[in-house]
Design a protein around this motif. Structure first.
Motif, PDB file in Angstrom:
ATOM      1  N   ALA A   1      25.791  36.782  46.757  1.00 31.18           N
ATOM      2  CA  ALA A   1      26.741  37.733  47.141  1.00 31.18           C
ATOM      3  C   ALA A   1      28.207  37.060  47.139  1.00 31.18           C
ATOM      4  CB  ALA A   1      26.536  38.627  48.301  1.00 31.18           C
ATOM      5  N   ARG A   2      28.187  35.860  47.982  1.00 29.17           N
ATOM      6  CA  ARG A   2      29.352  35.091  47.957  1.00 29.17           C
ATOM      7  C   ARG A   2      29.626  34.513  46.713  1.00 29.17           C
ATOM      8  NH1 ARG A   2      29.315  30.694  52.598  1.00 29.17           N
ATOM      9  NH2 ARG A   2      29.577  32.575  53.808  1.00 29.17           N
ATOM     10  N   ALA A   3      28.782  34.069  46.011  1.00 31.26           N
ATOM     11  CA  ALA A   3      29.251  33.355  44.586  1.00 31.26           C
ATOM     12  C   ALA A   3      29.885  34.542  43.777  1.00 31.26           C
ATOM     13  CB  ALA A   3      28.023  33.002  43.801  1.00 31.26           C
ATOM     14  N   GLN A   4      29.576  35.583  43.798  1.00 29.68           N
ATOM     15  CA  GLN A   4      30.352  36.889  43.316  1.00 29.68           C
ATOM     16  C   GLN A   4      31.863  37.179  43.580  1.00 29.68           C
ATOM     17  OE1 GLN A   4      29.276  37.728  40.110  1.00 29.68           O
ATOM     18  NE2 GLN A   4      27.615  36.673  40.484  1.00 29.68           N
ATOM     19  N   LEU A   5      31.895  36.975  44.972  1.00 33.04           N
ATOM     20  CA  LEU A   5      33.190  37.279  45.472  1.00 33.04           C
ATOM     21  C   LEU A   5      34.294  35.902  44.912  1.00 33.04           C
ATOM     22  CD1 LEU A   5      32.273  38.548  48.866  1.00 33.04           C
ATOM     23  CD2 LEU A   5      33.131  39.937  47.197  1.00 33.04           C
ATOM     24  N   THR A   6      33.545  34.649  45.219  1.00 31.63           N
ATOM     25  CA  THR A   6      34.388  33.598  45.021  1.00 31.63           C
ATOM     26  C   THR A   6      34.869  33.562  43.500  1.00 31.63           C
ATOM     27  OG1 THR A   6      33.043  32.452  46.359  1.00 31.63           O
ATOM     28  CG2 THR A   6      34.301  31.390  45.287  1.00 31.63           C
ATOM     29  N   LEU A   7      33.777  33.965  42.533  1.00 32.05           N
ATOM     30  CA  LEU A   7      34.119  33.973  41.121  1.00 32.05           C
ATOM     31  C   LEU A   7      35.278  34.902  40.825  1.00 32.05           C
ATOM     32  CD1 LEU A   7      30.446  33.957  39.723  1.00 32.05           C
ATOM     33  CD2 LEU A   7      32.432  32.049  39.543  1.00 32.05           C
ATOM     34  N   GLU A   8      35.460  35.996  41.509  1.00 29.32           N
ATOM     35  CA  GLU A   8      36.347  37.177  41.452  1.00 29.32           C
ATOM     36  C   GLU A   8      37.668  36.335  41.767  1.00 29.32           C
ATOM     37  OE1 GLU A   8      37.537  41.411  43.050  1.00 29.32           O
ATOM     38  OE2 GLU A   8      35.593  40.653  43.164  1.00 29.32           O
ATOM     39  N   ALA A   9      37.959  35.767  42.762  1.00 29.97           N
ATOM     40  CA  ALA A   9      39.071  34.938  43.295  1.00 29.97           C
ATOM     41  C   ALA A   9      39.276  33.857  42.349  1.00 29.97           C
ATOM     42  CB  ALA A   9      38.828  34.501  44.768  1.00 29.97           C
ATOM     43  N   ILE A  10      38.339  33.292  41.698  1.00 25.65           N
ATOM     44  CA  ILE A  10      38.713  32.385  40.838  1.00 25.65           C
ATOM     45  C   ILE A  10      39.428  32.964  39.362  1.00 25.65           C
ATOM     46  CG2 ILE A  10      37.792  30.724  38.855  1.00 25.65           C
ATOM     47  CD1 ILE A  10      35.687  30.009  41.136  1.00 25.65           C
TER      48      ILE A  10
ATOM     49  N   LEU B   1      41.070  35.600  39.363  1.00 23.32           N
ATOM     50  CA  LEU B   1      42.476  35.971  39.973  1.00 23.32           C
ATOM     51  C   LEU B   1      43.261  34.482  39.989  1.00 23.32           C
ATOM     52  CD1 LEU B   1      44.002  38.421  40.804  1.00 23.32           C
ATOM     53  CD2 LEU B   1      43.432  37.390  43.270  1.00 23.32           C
ATOM     54  N   PHE B   2      42.952  33.655  40.312  1.00 22.67           N
ATOM     55  CA  PHE B   2      43.991  32.315  40.237  1.00 22.67           C
ATOM     56  C   PHE B   2      44.138  31.724  38.989  1.00 22.67           C
ATOM     57  CE2 PHE B   2      43.804  27.588  40.143  1.00 22.67           C
ATOM     58  CZ  PHE B   2      44.981  27.282  41.038  1.00 22.67           C
ATOM     59  N   GLU B   3      43.203  31.984  37.966  1.00 20.13           N
ATOM     60  CA  GLU B   3      43.353  31.524  36.570  1.00 20.13           C
ATOM     61  C   GLU B   3      44.281  32.479  35.868  1.00 20.13           C
ATOM     62  OE1 GLU B   3      39.266  29.061  35.687  1.00 20.13           O
ATOM     63  OE2 GLU B   3      39.392  31.375  35.315  1.00 20.13           O
ATOM     64  N   GLU B   4      44.426  33.710  36.324  1.00 19.17           N
ATOM     65  CA  GLU B   4      45.196  34.707  35.819  1.00 19.17           C
ATOM     66  C   GLU B   4      46.797  34.205  36.081  1.00 19.17           C
ATOM     67  OE1 GLU B   4      44.141  38.560  37.007  1.00 19.17           O
ATOM     68  OE2 GLU B   4      42.124  38.498  35.806  1.00 19.17           O
ATOM     69  N   GLU B   5      46.769  33.866  37.592  1.00 20.94           N
ATOM     70  CA  GLU B   5      48.282  33.475  37.921  1.00 20.94           C
ATOM     71  C   GLU B   5      48.671  32.126  37.403  1.00 20.94           C
ATOM     72  OE1 GLU B   5      51.170  34.571  40.835  1.00 20.94           O
ATOM     73  OE2 GLU B   5      49.304  35.465  40.389  1.00 20.94           O
ATOM     74  N   TYR B   6      47.749  31.409  37.104  1.00 21.76           N
ATOM     75  CA  TYR B   6      48.136  29.809  36.686  1.00 21.76           C
ATOM     76  C   TYR B   6      47.059  29.677  35.395  1.00 21.76           C
ATOM     77  CZ  TYR B   6      49.788  29.680  41.363  1.00 21.76           C
ATOM     78  OH  TYR B   6      50.509  29.964  42.382  1.00 21.76           O
ATOM     79  N   PRO B   7      47.678  30.236  34.234  1.00 21.93           N
ATOM     80  CA  PRO B   7      46.587  30.077  33.175  1.00 21.93           C
ATOM     81  C   PRO B   7      46.555  28.862  32.502  1.00 21.93           C
ATOM     82  CG  PRO B   7      48.898  31.225  32.566  1.00 21.93           C
ATOM     83  CD  PRO B   7      48.978  30.900  33.857  1.00 21.93           C
ATOM     84  N   ASN B   8      47.103  27.828  32.766  1.00 22.86           N
ATOM     85  CA  ASN B   8      46.920  26.556  32.312  1.00 22.86           C
ATOM     86  C   ASN B   8      45.753  25.733  33.106  1.00 22.86           C
ATOM     87  OD1 ASN B   8      48.841  26.142  34.477  1.00 22.86           O
ATOM     88  ND2 ASN B   8      48.982  23.997  34.001  1.00 22.86           N
ATOM     89  N   ILE B   9      45.378  26.360  34.089  1.00 17.67           N
ATOM     90  CA  ILE B   9      44.384  25.696  35.098  1.00 17.67           C
ATOM     91  C   ILE B   9      43.143  26.525  34.836  1.00 17.67           C
ATOM     92  CG2 ILE B   9      43.654  25.016  37.329  1.00 17.67           C
ATOM     93  CD1 ILE B   9      46.647  25.238  38.071  1.00 17.67           C
ATOM     94  N   ASP B  10      41.915  25.566  34.543  1.00 14.92           N
ATOM     95  CA  ASP B  10      40.536  26.243  34.611  1.00 14.92           C
ATOM     96  C   ASP B  10      39.886  25.574  35.701  1.00 14.92           C
ATOM     97  OD1 ASP B  10      38.475  27.570  33.006  1.00 14.92           O
ATOM     98  OD2 ASP B  10      37.688  25.618  32.964  1.00 14.92           O
ATOM     99  N   VAL B  11      39.269  26.738  36.124  1.00 16.51           N
ATOM    100  CA  VAL B  11      38.370  26.291  37.379  1.00 16.51           C
ATOM    101  C   VAL B  11      36.866  25.924  37.153  1.00 16.51           C
ATOM    102  CG1 VAL B  11      37.861  26.688  39.762  1.00 16.51           C
ATOM    103  CG2 VAL B  11      39.927  27.101  39.136  1.00 16.51           C
ATOM    104  N   ASP B  12      36.341  25.059  37.337  1.00 15.46           N
ATOM    105  CA  ASP B  12      34.871  24.838  36.963  1.00 15.46           C
ATOM    106  C   ASP B  12      34.119  25.203  38.315  1.00 15.46           C
ATOM    107  OD1 ASP B  12      32.339  24.235  36.250  1.00 15.46           O
ATOM    108  OD2 ASP B  12      32.766  22.044  36.419  1.00 15.46           O
TER     109      ASP B  12
END
Length: 438
Positions: A53-62, A64-75
């Motif tokens: 459940a935490r993983a899914q919430l965190t992936l959602e935040a990731i 959102l971050f990548e939409e805000e900063y499209p040149n940054i990919d989060v692994d």
């Protein structure tokens, strides 16, 4: 979110060899000062522990971050608690610690002292932590250096299954100002009323409870010099538990040991075998979710004559840290800033990682909280008025604190040694462990 889910799931099951410890030598790089964000494509790794459940919430935040900063990919990388720290030790010793990690207070000093963590003052051109209270920020410092950003801070409380007290017709005392005698009497009365079907209290279970107990006795577990706990205070911690066991207010020693380390849904409080327990306030929502058939309450610890106010303190639920070896410290700082300050993240996480350190997050989530969430926040707000100074964090060498406490607790409760002898053994072993790294 598909492209992240499979990678995160693979990371979640990729447990490293157990028992690996962080190398004694420093693993860090040169200090970073005001790095610049890259114009090109960048990939940074981001690790956390927790269930699906935490993983899914965190992936959602990731996302959102990548939409805000499209040149940054989060692994994304995550695991359950035990495997997480095995993996962290392995990757850090190899100089490949994740760029950004979720961290716990018990390991903060050991990783900072070995040079594994980024000094966050060097990325203050990107990371803004001004919204956080100074008292909670202090818990992320080692020797005055800010290595970690706390996500939140919670007191320790007494969780009460009020359904059981009502079912057996036992009246609780006024928990806003109760004493230890009143607490114990309520536990005993419930045992009597239920003919032993329900025990009144689950004994203390962790070092957070020990810390609050010590502060009630005018002591601390640690000070700036190392271990500060006295044998008298620790012995009284175990003697109180033995008194509850002997009177029948708590379960038997055999039962306590058998259920040590039980999953949340199998704990005595959740299954209704005991009616009161001592928990970090941030865990209250998880307990209520695991026990939907019971009404639970969260209140402050009992006190009484000779116990001064200020024994509660805000223990950080967890932190964000960055690796000193990161090849992209600016982007790592940007992700931490986003997780710390963007209220959309607060709305996504809710209270999953405890009560937020950023007041703006609390304001953002309050309108959508259920009754349990509101009760958790109300408890924190009431206890906040009575909190004392923040104690020193766990020093380097003392990350085995909970394991040691569990071992010596079993010895004391089983009668293999007296509480006083167990206390002396515990303090000597913990002190030697801290001194070994000085």
């Amino acid at each position: 979110m598909k492209r992240h889910t499979s990678r995160a799931l693979r990371a979640g099951v990729a447990a490293a060899t157990a028992g690996v410890t962080l190398a004694a030598c420093g693993v860090g790089a040169e200090p970073v000062r005001n790095p610049e964000l890259s114009d090109g494509d960048v990939t940074i790794s981001y690790a956390w522990w927790g269930a699906e459940a935490r993983a899914q919430l965190t992936l959602e935040a990731i996302e959102l971050f990548e939409e805000e900063y499209p040149n940054i990919d989060v692994d994304p990388q995550y695991a359950e608690w035990g495997g997480y720290w095995d993996r962290m030790a392995t990757t850090t010793a190899a100089g490949d610690m994740p760029d950004v990690s979720q961290f716990d207070q018990i390991y903060l000093s050991s990783y900072a002292d070995r040079g594994a963590l980024l000094d966050l003052s060097g990325v203050s051109n990107i990371l803004d932590i001004s919204a956080l209270d100074e008292r909670i920020l202090e818990t992320g410092r080692v020797d005055g250096t800010q290595y970690a950003v706390p996500l939140g801070g919670a007191a320790n409380g007494v969780i009460i299954n009020t359904t059981l007290f009502e079912e057996y017709g036992v009246e609780l005392p006024d928990t806003s100002d109760w004493t230890w005698d009143e607490f114990t009497r309520a536990a005993d009365d419930l045992v009597t009323a239920s003919d032993g079907e329900v025990r009144g209290v689950s004994p203390f279970a962790d070092s957070f409870s020990l810390g609050v107990w010590a502060r009630q006795q005018g002591s601390e577990v640690f000070d700036d010099e190392g271990v500060a706990l006295s044998a008298d205070v620790l012995a009284s911690f175990w003697q109180r538990q033995l008194d509850w066991i002997d009177s029948g207010a708590a379960p038997s020693v055999d039962h306590i040991i058998e259920t040590t380390g039980a999953t949340l849904d199998q704990t005595d409080l959740v299954t209704g075998r005991t009616a009161m327990a001592f928990i970090p306030a941030g865990a209250f929502i998880a307990y209520q979710s695991a026990a939907p058939d019971f009404d639970l309450d969260l209140v402050n610890w009992p006190s009484g004559d000779g116990i001064e106010p200020g024994f509660q303190y805000p223990k950080p639920t967890m932190y964000w840290v960055a690796a000193s070896t990161s090849e992209h410290p600016a982007e790592a700082a940007l992700l931490i800033d986003f997780l710390t300050n963007d209220t959309r993240v607060g709305e996504i996480f809710g209270l999953d990682r405890g009560e937020p350190a950023n007041p703006a997050f609390t304001e953002a989530i309050e309108p959508d909280l259920d009754d349990t969430g509101r009760e958790a926040l109300a408890f924190s707000e009431s206890v906040a008025q009575e909190m004392g100074d923040t104690p020193p964090i766990t020093p380097n060498g003392a990350s085995t604190l909970d394991a040691l406490l569990n071992r010596y607790t079993q010895q004391a409760l089983l009668g293999e040694t007296s509480p006083r002898e167990a206390a002396e053994g515990f303090i000597n072993e913990l002190t030697d462990s801290v001194r070994a790294v000085d």
